[in-house]
Design a protein around this motif. Structure first.
Motif, PDB file in Angstrom:
ATOM      1  N   ILE A  42      -4.437  -3.063  -2.272  1.00  0.00           N
ATOM      2  CA  ILE A  42      -4.356  -4.272  -1.445  1.00  0.00           C
ATOM      3  C   ILE A  42      -5.731  -4.795  -1.073  1.00  0.00           C
ATOM      4  O   ILE A  42      -5.852  -5.720  -0.276  1.00  0.00           O
ATOM      5  CB  ILE A  42      -3.533  -4.002  -0.164  1.00  0.00           C
ATOM      6  N   SER A  43      -6.768  -4.201  -1.613  1.00  0.00           N
ATOM      7  CA  SER A  43      -8.118  -4.683  -1.323  1.00  0.00           C
ATOM      8  C   SER A  43      -8.381  -5.982  -2.067  1.00  0.00           C
ATOM      9  O   SER A  43      -7.682  -6.312  -3.037  1.00  0.00           O
ATOM     10  CB  SER A  43      -9.160  -3.630  -1.725  1.00  0.00           C
ATOM     11  N   LYS A  44      -9.385  -6.730  -1.592  1.00  0.00           N
ATOM     12  CA  LYS A  44      -9.697  -8.013  -2.225  1.00  0.00           C
ATOM     13  C   LYS A  44     -10.079  -7.815  -3.678  1.00  0.00           C
ATOM     14  O   LYS A  44      -9.684  -8.574  -4.554  1.00  0.00           O
ATOM     15  CB  LYS A  44     -10.836  -8.693  -1.467  1.00  0.00           C
ATOM     16  N   LYS A  45     -10.859  -6.784  -3.935  1.00  0.00           N
ATOM     17  CA  LYS A  45     -11.238  -6.434  -5.295  1.00  0.00           C
ATOM     18  C   LYS A  45     -10.908  -4.970  -5.531  1.00  0.00           C
ATOM     19  O   LYS A  45     -10.964  -4.161  -4.597  1.00  0.00           O
ATOM     20  CB  LYS A  45     -12.739  -6.649  -5.519  1.00  0.00           C
ATOM     21  N   ALA A  65       0.832  -1.210   0.000  1.00  0.00           N
ATOM     22  CA  ALA A  65       0.000   0.000   0.000  1.00  0.00           C
ATOM     23  C   ALA A  65       0.862   1.253   0.000  1.00  0.00           C
ATOM     24  O   ALA A  65       0.542   2.249  -0.659  1.00  0.00           O
ATOM     25  CB  ALA A  65      -0.932  -0.010   1.205  1.00  0.00           C
ATOM     26  N   LYS A  66       1.975   1.216   0.759  1.00  0.00           N
ATOM     27  CA  LYS A  66       2.877   2.368   0.781  1.00  0.00           C
ATOM     28  C   LYS A  66       3.450   2.645  -0.600  1.00  0.00           C
ATOM     29  O   LYS A  66       3.784   3.787  -0.927  1.00  0.00           O
ATOM     30  CB  LYS A  66       4.010   2.115   1.771  1.00  0.00           C
ATOM     31  N   GLU A  67       3.583   1.586  -1.385  1.00  0.00           N
ATOM     32  CA  GLU A  67       4.099   1.741  -2.752  1.00  0.00           C
ATOM     33  C   GLU A  67       3.007   2.146  -3.736  1.00  0.00           C
ATOM     34  O   GLU A  67       3.241   2.191  -4.943  1.00  0.00           O
ATOM     35  CB  GLU A  67       4.733   0.418  -3.204  1.00  0.00           C
ATOM     36  N   GLY A  68       1.799   2.408  -3.211  1.00  0.00           N
ATOM     37  CA  GLY A  68       0.699   2.826  -4.077  1.00  0.00           C
ATOM     38  C   GLY A  68      -0.017   1.685  -4.750  1.00  0.00           C
ATOM     39  O   GLY A  68      -0.719   1.881  -5.747  1.00  0.00           O
ATOM     40  N   LYS A  89      -1.380  -2.210  -9.454  1.00  0.00           N
ATOM     41  CA  LYS A  89      -1.697  -0.796  -9.652  1.00  0.00           C
ATOM     42  C   LYS A  89      -3.082  -0.670 -10.297  1.00  0.00           C
ATOM     43  O   LYS A  89      -3.442  -1.455 -11.173  1.00  0.00           O
ATOM     44  CB  LYS A  89      -0.654  -0.131 -10.561  1.00  0.00           C
ATOM     45  N   LEU A  90      -3.827   0.336  -9.850  1.00  0.00           N
ATOM     46  CA  LEU A  90      -5.164   0.558 -10.389  1.00  0.00           C
ATOM     47  C   LEU A  90      -5.105   1.379 -11.670  1.00  0.00           C
ATOM     48  O   LEU A  90      -4.269   2.277 -11.807  1.00  0.00           O
ATOM     49  CB  LEU A  90      -6.032   1.279  -9.362  1.00  0.00           C
TER      50      LEU A  90
END
Length: 515
Positions: free
Chosen positions: A167-170, A161-164, A182-183
């Motif tokens: 980390i969510s399941k979906k 998460a710190k790396e952007g 990455k999103l």
């Protein structure tokens, strides 16, 4: 039914019996490569079920425990990070035959990431009770060890998460997630998020937005059913849409044998800003949340008699709060004014009848404008749809050709034209090309659907406006007038400068529900 079209890794490992069989074959004067045979079988499986092979991992060293096998360690790490949908193996025991600790580690990696294990004879979903029994880890791993593993996974999640990374399941609705977690915007649904924020800024409530999305045929995040107002609420507050990854918003404390959830203050949240491409400008996000939190219910109880047909429609241009109606003693006409203290000295009221009549006249003018534009818009619509449909034919042809090229890779590998490394390289290139074409197709199809919805709405504008105007003139019921206006108006903004002396000197702007 077996799954198809998944992103998969192939994992190959020799068993002790395989090694003995190879030695026996060598002593008899011929070669027998177990990994080559298994690779061929799993590639055939992938071809038949149209799986995309991301990479192939071959264990070249023998080892009973995970610590002795670097390739399975790499595979499990990638599985935990959610890089694939499934792992192809010849048998479940190819992943590991170590002690219960090793089997528990393998099981959790697949379970926590919802990753399938696919063999030629079965598909194992680690989230089912049967899989847990199959792995043989039920009630065996100690609580403290499980807690330790969970903490390590959480540390890894927080580091990601710190790396952007997401980390969510979906991924959040409106986004997709790439192989690096990455999103990036989902061409199919990103427009829905933008539409929701625009509607909130325009003054629409969550129930109203949910109903509109249902009427437009937009599929909700769960994939079925209807849109829920609570879903709209959570989207409006989700900072992912301005490019942020937020975690550690809650804390869990065990009390009396049960875990209790506590929401932490924003100062304690962990936020990675500018982690991915935003769907909503930050200013829009703030305005939407201000509009959402500032919404209030109609200025009358259900049991009270409504006296203002403009209730919930007319708002102050400066503060976006409701303009209220006030009866005046000994005068035939009521007055309208903004009661927010911050607008005192910046805005003044006027006569109710003048504003009501001006709004009705503005609706008439809008109807006339739509009638004049109708023919021109029809020609533009037909040209736009025709161009996009031609583009779809072109991309479908490219997609078919590229998929055929990818299928031929398996034949080249079998015939020895390509070695494994060349196969993997070409497969990845063609898979990326297929993904790009599919994304372009999805985007164009979504644009066509939006254009059709928009055209349908425009065709309905003129009769709806005329119907509302006719009915408004004919009824004397205040509540019915209010309902009629709300079917075509999101809101009407009102402004009158304190220096203006003429009662009829004011500004209004209509915000239509139908564009």
């Amino acid at each position: 039914m077996r799954p198809t079209s998944l992103d998969c890794y192939i994992y190959l490992r020799k068993s002790r019996s395989d090694i003995e069989e190879e030695k026996k074959a060598l002593s008899e004067g011929y070669t027998y490569d177990v990994l080559e045979r298994h690779r061929s079988q799993l590639l055939d499986l992938a071809k038949n079920e149209e799986h995309n092979i991301i990479d192939i991992y071959e264990e070249v060293v023998s080892g009973e425990y995970l610590i002795d096998r670097p390739q399975i360690q790499r595979v499990l790490k990638l599985v935990e990070q959610g890089h694939c949908d499934a792992v192809l193996v010849m048998d479940l025991d190819r992943l590991g035959r170590g002690d219960m600790f090793d089997m528990g580690s393998i099981y959790r990696a697949f379970q926590y990431s919802d990753t399938l294990i696919i063999t030629p004879t079965e598909v194992i979903d680690p989230s089912t009770d049967g899989a847990e029994l199959l792995f043989g880890v039920k009630s065996i791993l100690g609580r403290e060890e499980l807690k330790s593993i969970t903490k390590r996974m959480q540390r890894g999640r927080h580091a990601s998460a710190k790396e952007g990374k997401s980390i969510s399941k979906k991924p959040p609705y409106g986004y997709l997630r790439d192989e690096n977690l990455k999103l990036y915007p989902d061409p199919k649904t990103a427009w829905v998020i933008k539409h929701i924020f625009n509607r909130v800024i325009e003054g629409a409530g969550r129930q109203q937005i949910a109903q509109e999305l249902d009427s437009m045929g937009v599929v909700p995040p769960m994939g079925e059913g209807l849109w829920c107002p609570s879903t709209i609420s959570s989207m409006i507050k989700n900072e992912a849409y301005i490019g942020n990854i937020v975690w550690q918003k809650t804390k869990y404390t065990k009390r009396g044998g049960k875990y209790q959830q506590e929401r932490l203050p924003r100062e304690q949240w962990k936020i990675s800003e500018n982690a991915h491409e935003p769907l909503i400008p930050e200013e829009f996000f703030k305005r939407a949340n201000e509009s959402y939190s500032g919404r209030w219910r109609p200025p009358t109880k259900e049991s009270s008699e409504l006296s203002n047909p403009l209730a919930g429609v007319l708002v102050c241009k400066l503060c976006n709060r409701a303009i209220r109606r006030f009866p005046r003693k000994n005068r035939p006409n009521a007055s309208l004014r903004c009661t927010y203290p911050g607008c005192k000295g910046k805005q003044k009221g006027t006569t109710f009848d003048l504003v009501e009549e001006t709004i009705i006249d503005a609706l008439k003018q809008t109807t006339n404008q739509y009638e004049l534009k109708d023919d021109t818009d029809n020609n533009h619509y037909e040209n736009t749809i025709n161009i996009k449909e031609q583009a779809i034919k072109k991309y479908n042809s490219e997609l078919k050709e590229t998929k055929e090229q990818r299928n031929k890779l398996h034949d080249f590998l079998e015939k020895g034209i390509y070695d494994v490394d060349t196969f993997k390289e070409r497969n990845q290139v063609l898979s990326r090309r297929i993904k790009k074409i599919e994304d372009q197709l999805d985007q164009i199809e979504q644009e066509i659907e939006e254009e059709k919805i928009h055209q349908k709405q425009k065709r309905e504008v003129i009769p709806r406006l005329k119907s509302v105007l006719d009915a408004y003139r004919q009824t004397e019921e205040i509540r019915e007038k209010n309902r009629l206006l709300k079917t075509v108006l999101e809101k009407v903004t009102y402004f009158r400068d304190p220096s203006w002396t003429n009662q009829g000197q004011f500004e209004i702007k209509l915000h239509l529900r139908i564009k």
